[in-house]
Scaffold this motif. Sequence first.
Motif, PDB file in Angstrom:
ATOM      1  N   ARG A 265     -45.680 -68.161 -46.227  1.00 19.52           N
ATOM      2  CA  ARG A 265     -45.349 -68.552 -44.852  1.00 19.52           C
ATOM      3  C   ARG A 265     -44.381 -69.739 -44.823  1.00 19.52           C
ATOM      4  NH1 ARG A 265     -46.559 -68.225 -39.461  1.00 19.52           N
ATOM      5  NH2 ARG A 265     -47.097 -70.151 -38.386  1.00 19.52           N
TER       6      ARG A 265
ATOM      7  N   ARG B 243     -47.509 -47.958 -44.048  1.00 17.75           N
ATOM      8  CA  ARG B 243     -47.298 -49.405 -44.100  1.00 17.75           C
ATOM      9  C   ARG B 243     -48.511 -50.190 -43.608  1.00 17.75           C
ATOM     10  NH1 ARG B 243     -42.337 -49.960 -40.270  1.00 17.75           N
ATOM     11  NH2 ARG B 243     -43.513 -48.318 -39.250  1.00 17.75           N
TER      12      ARG B 243
ATOM     13  N   ARG C 243     -30.693 -76.650 -26.077  1.00  9.95           N
ATOM     14  CA  ARG C 243     -31.067 -75.851 -27.244  1.00  9.95           C
ATOM     15  C   ARG C 243     -31.827 -76.686 -28.263  1.00  9.95           C
ATOM     16  NH1 ARG C 243     -30.341 -71.175 -30.117  1.00  9.95           N
ATOM     17  NH2 ARG C 243     -29.599 -71.379 -32.274  1.00  9.95           N
TER      18      ARG C 243
ATOM     19  N   VAL D 243     -45.105 -74.063 -34.112  1.00 14.91           N
ATOM     20  CA  VAL D 243     -45.400 -73.380 -35.379  1.00 14.91           C
ATOM     21  C   VAL D 243     -46.055 -74.351 -36.357  1.00 14.91           C
ATOM     22  CG1 VAL D 243     -44.349 -72.250 -37.371  1.00 14.91           C
ATOM     23  CG2 VAL D 243     -43.651 -71.594 -35.049  1.00 14.91           C
ATOM     24  N   ASP D 244     -45.538 -75.587 -36.403  1.00 10.82           N
ATOM     25  CA  ASP D 244     -46.154 -76.585 -37.286  1.00 10.82           C
ATOM     26  C   ASP D 244     -47.599 -76.863 -36.892  1.00 10.82           C
ATOM     27  OD1 ASP D 244     -43.879 -76.880 -38.820  1.00 10.82           O
ATOM     28  OD2 ASP D 244     -43.118 -78.601 -37.693  1.00 10.82           O
TER      29      ASP D 244
ATOM     30  N   GLU E 255     -40.298 -75.187 -30.205  1.00  5.71           N
ATOM     31  CA  GLU E 255     -40.745 -73.999 -30.933  1.00  5.71           C
ATOM     32  C   GLU E 255     -41.207 -74.353 -32.348  1.00  5.71           C
ATOM     33  OE1 GLU E 255     -37.711 -70.964 -30.565  1.00  5.71           O
ATOM     34  OE2 GLU E 255     -38.095 -70.722 -28.409  1.00  5.71           O
ATOM     35  N   ARG E 256     -40.465 -75.228 -33.010  1.00  4.92           N
ATOM     36  CA  ARG E 256     -40.852 -75.612 -34.385  1.00  4.92           C
ATOM     37  C   ARG E 256     -42.153 -76.396 -34.388  1.00  4.92           C
ATOM     38  NH1 ARG E 256     -34.971 -76.656 -37.373  1.00  4.92           N
ATOM     39  NH2 ARG E 256     -34.355 -74.500 -37.026  1.00  4.92           N
ATOM     40  N   ARG E 257     -42.308 -77.261 -33.396  1.00  5.90           N
ATOM     41  CA  ARG E 257     -43.526 -78.056 -33.347  1.00  5.90           C
ATOM     42  C   ARG E 257     -44.734 -77.146 -33.140  1.00  5.90           C
ATOM     43  NH1 ARG E 257     -45.769 -81.268 -35.895  1.00  5.90           N
ATOM     44  NH2 ARG E 257     -47.386 -82.515 -34.906  1.00  5.90           N
TER      45      ARG E 257
ATOM     46  N   GLY F 117     -49.634 -74.652 -35.833  1.00  5.16           N
ATOM     47  CA  GLY F 117     -50.494 -73.503 -36.103  1.00  5.16           C
ATOM     48  C   GLY F 117     -50.197 -72.256 -35.307  1.00  5.16           C
ATOM     49  N   ALA F 118     -49.195 -72.306 -34.424  1.00  3.52           N
ATOM     50  CA  ALA F 118     -48.830 -71.083 -33.695  1.00  3.52           C
ATOM     51  C   ALA F 118     -48.285 -70.051 -34.682  1.00  3.52           C
ATOM     52  CB  ALA F 118     -47.768 -71.393 -32.642  1.00  3.52           C
ATOM     53  N   ASP F 119     -48.526 -68.775 -34.372  1.00  6.59           N
ATOM     54  CA  ASP F 119     -47.894 -67.721 -35.171  1.00  6.59           C
ATOM     55  C   ASP F 119     -46.392 -67.764 -34.964  1.00  6.59           C
ATOM     56  OD1 ASP F 119     -50.409 -66.882 -35.943  1.00  6.59           O
ATOM     57  OD2 ASP F 119     -50.601 -65.553 -34.220  1.00  6.59           O
ATOM     58  N   LYS F 120     -46.006 -67.884 -33.712  1.00 10.26           N
ATOM     59  CA  LYS F 120     -44.607 -68.073 -33.329  1.00 10.26           C
ATOM     60  C   LYS F 120     -44.584 -68.390 -31.844  1.00 10.26           C
ATOM     61  CE  LYS F 120     -43.661 -63.071 -32.969  1.00 10.26           C
ATOM     62  NZ  LYS F 120     -42.709 -62.015 -33.353  1.00 10.26           N
TER      63      LYS F 120
ATOM     64  N   ASP G 275     -39.116 -66.341 -25.658  1.00 10.80           N
ATOM     65  CA  ASP G 275     -37.949 -67.197 -25.816  1.00 10.80           C
ATOM     66  C   ASP G 275     -38.054 -68.370 -24.845  1.00 10.80           C
ATOM     67  OD1 ASP G 275     -36.995 -65.478 -27.724  1.00 10.80           O
ATOM     68  OD2 ASP G 275     -35.477 -64.542 -26.454  1.00 10.80           O
TER      69      ASP G 275
ATOM     70  N   PRO H  34     -44.840 -52.987 -48.446  1.00 16.39           N
ATOM     71  CA  PRO H  34     -43.447 -53.100 -47.992  1.00 16.39           C
ATOM     72  C   PRO H  34     -43.265 -54.028 -46.793  1.00 16.39           C
ATOM     73  CG  PRO H  34     -43.991 -50.801 -48.460  1.00 16.39           C
ATOM     74  CD  PRO H  34     -45.263 -51.579 -48.588  1.00 16.39           C
TER      75      PRO H  34
ATOM     76  N   ARG I 219     -35.749 -71.244 -40.100  1.00 14.18           N
ATOM     77  CA  ARG I 219     -35.208 -72.489 -39.530  1.00 14.18           C
ATOM     78  C   ARG I 219     -33.792 -72.749 -40.044  1.00 14.18           C
ATOM     79  NH1 ARG I 219     -40.569 -76.419 -38.999  1.00 14.18           N
ATOM     80  NH2 ARG I 219     -41.570 -74.958 -37.555  1.00 14.18           N
TER      81      ARG I 219
ATOM     82  N   HIS J 215     -34.405 -68.092 -15.257  1.00  9.07           N
ATOM     83  CA  HIS J 215     -34.502 -67.647 -16.652  1.00  9.07           C
ATOM     84  C   HIS J 215     -33.312 -68.135 -17.469  1.00  9.07           C
ATOM     85  CE1 HIS J 215     -37.951 -64.751 -17.013  1.00  9.07           C
ATOM     86  NE2 HIS J 215     -38.017 -65.169 -15.779  1.00  9.07           N
TER      87      HIS J 215
END
Lengths: 359, 359
Positions: free
Chosen positions: B167, A60, A167, A178-179, A174-176, A181-184, A188, B200, B175, A201
């Motif tokens: 992506r 892979r 939440r 990624v928008d 988290e979405r911002r 340019g973060a990979d993720k 958490d 894959p 989302r 935590h």
Amino acid sequence: MGHTHAARRGKLGVLVADRGYDAVLVTRLVNVRYLTGLASSNAALLVRADGTALLATDARYAGTAAKISPDLETLVERAVALRLTGLAAESGIGRLAYEAHDVTVERHAELTTVSEGIELIPFGHGVEELRKVKDEDEIAMLARACAITDQAFDDVLSSIKVGVTEREIAIALERRMVDLGADKPAFDSIVASGPNGAIPHHEPGGRQFETGDLVTMDFGALYDGYHADMTRTVAVGHVAHWQKEVYDLVQAAQQAGIDAAVPGAETKDVDAAARDLIVAAGHGDDFPHGLGHGVGLEIHEAPLLGYDKTGRLADRVPITAEPGVYLAGRGGVRIEDTLVVRTAGPEILTKTTKELLVV
Amino acid sequence: MGHTHAARRGKLGVLVADRGYDAVLVTRLVNVRYLTGLASSNAALLVRADGTALLATDARYAGTAAKISPDLETLVERAVALRLTGLAAESGIGRLAYEAHDVTVERHAELTTVSEGIELIPFGHGVEELRKVKDEDEIAMLARACAITDQAFDDVLSSIKVGVTEREIAIALERRMVDLGADKPAFDSIVASGPNGAIPHHEPGGRQFETGDLVTMDFGALYDGYHADMTRTVAVGHVAHWQKEVYDLVQAAQQAGIDAAVPGAETKDVDAAARDLIVAAGHGDDFPHGLGHGVGLEIHEAPLLGYDKTGRLADRVPITAEPGVYLAGRGGVRIEDTLVVRTAGPEILTKTTKELLVV
């Protein structure tokens, strides 16, 4: 980056030679990534005392491996560690170090079936030690991850208001990222409001913010493998006297920790610089975790900063400083930056204000 | 759920007694979760032959543990495995089984420092074996995770068009799943278009969809700890003859695999039912992975379905069936469902159509 990885393998080879081994079998995937650039869920690397190396990964990842490390000899194989150990035995390697903090007892028993004539010797955390001091390319990645984290906080701040849930803010952050340019997300995200702020935590849930809440947000961006880590605590509507008092204490402790984070400092002394202030204020029992940790290809990595930790900081070691005070049933405050220990003084990578914001 | 977890510990106790051990030290975190309900990043569980148990987890999780398992004796402790082993020694346990596929050589050496008088014996994958057959509550969670996955696909389908990137679709799917109630994605989503479909485990990137592409999407929702896993391949604009031929082959192979997945079937025979069709069509070398795997608290768990795997299926075992054909430089097709092996016939949990959709 190819020569960077080769240079890292060269340093590891020196360490292997210094300890009198013929080679080391690297199986921790994040260590394989550090030494080759390959992010694989199934890979292992044999590094010889002369710095030469042999990578194994399965089909892979074969294409990616060839692209990233064209000069690195690579085997396409599913049983990566077993095959490399067998080849080491065939090639006359006598003393083979391995990562005993990664290899399970079951896997070790498998390896011994093909390691006749080889002495398998625990290597310790040698690669993790090499990883502690970052090169400027790595620090640039971390800085980018932190800049994304700052920007996401700035963009989401106006959404924090009465009636919004933990939440919802966690997802928005988290979405911002990624928008931007973060990979993720690097981990958490924690969003803890009101009494939930007393749980270091806390998992963000359906609790709606109320006037008078403190809201602690602990989150960060992952960028090209490097993890940002930042915490800010804000107040909703107004600030009670006790909240401001705790906030000021944590902020002062964090600054004291940062000021103590100089090359050569003992990690436990850096922890103590922050902790002593909190203890003196009568909140020692309310700060039940260490001051911080190294960050890089892992969100938590060497060095760990805690009252019971040993070791010294050095130039170009990125760490977090994140004291907190948690009051059961009432709430909590944590303030955290990602920073780089530098000879010239700490370089703070997360630049969001630490003033107590009231939203 | 408290009695469910106690019942699971009871079954494990029987297994421990059957093998002649006094207790088992469970350290794999997903196994601890299965036996207690506690999702912790630092926990261990001692289960005695009589089914009684002792949980250890650190202060961060103490409150959650008390809430989830009020009847389970719980120690608040950072060195969870070490402490439980020490207590086992003090309480006169003589034969202590442990998870040798989880405990590292380094950790094992630590445990031996407190295990005087105890024989530490590898337990094998006993808890994973117990986890294979799910109860109906677990299957309900999986079904919910799969329903979210189906709905997300349906909602995002119209966004797949020329010029959109891999992506962008991966992010849209993830989302949408969270908006529909998923805790988070069950794994990093794969979106592979055009020639990338031949990889894959392609990581979704900036490639824009073109007319004539096949686009393979492999993704799923995580719901209350349970993982959905679905793959669909769609065509952009039109379908070439070779694409339709490969698609029909993979679809027929997938159906043959599902039909063979009955209680009592050998896992390698289930794999073969699908693989034989692909081999007969001359594409044996283009299907380089197993037919599928168990799903539950882990995205990949027992049983594994592959030509070289042993073991038998049973009633109430959830698995995936995911054959693929990958043609280097041209593209690929994979079709995957999550289903439950049932005496009454397979229960398909992912219900999205397997017709070749042209978008």
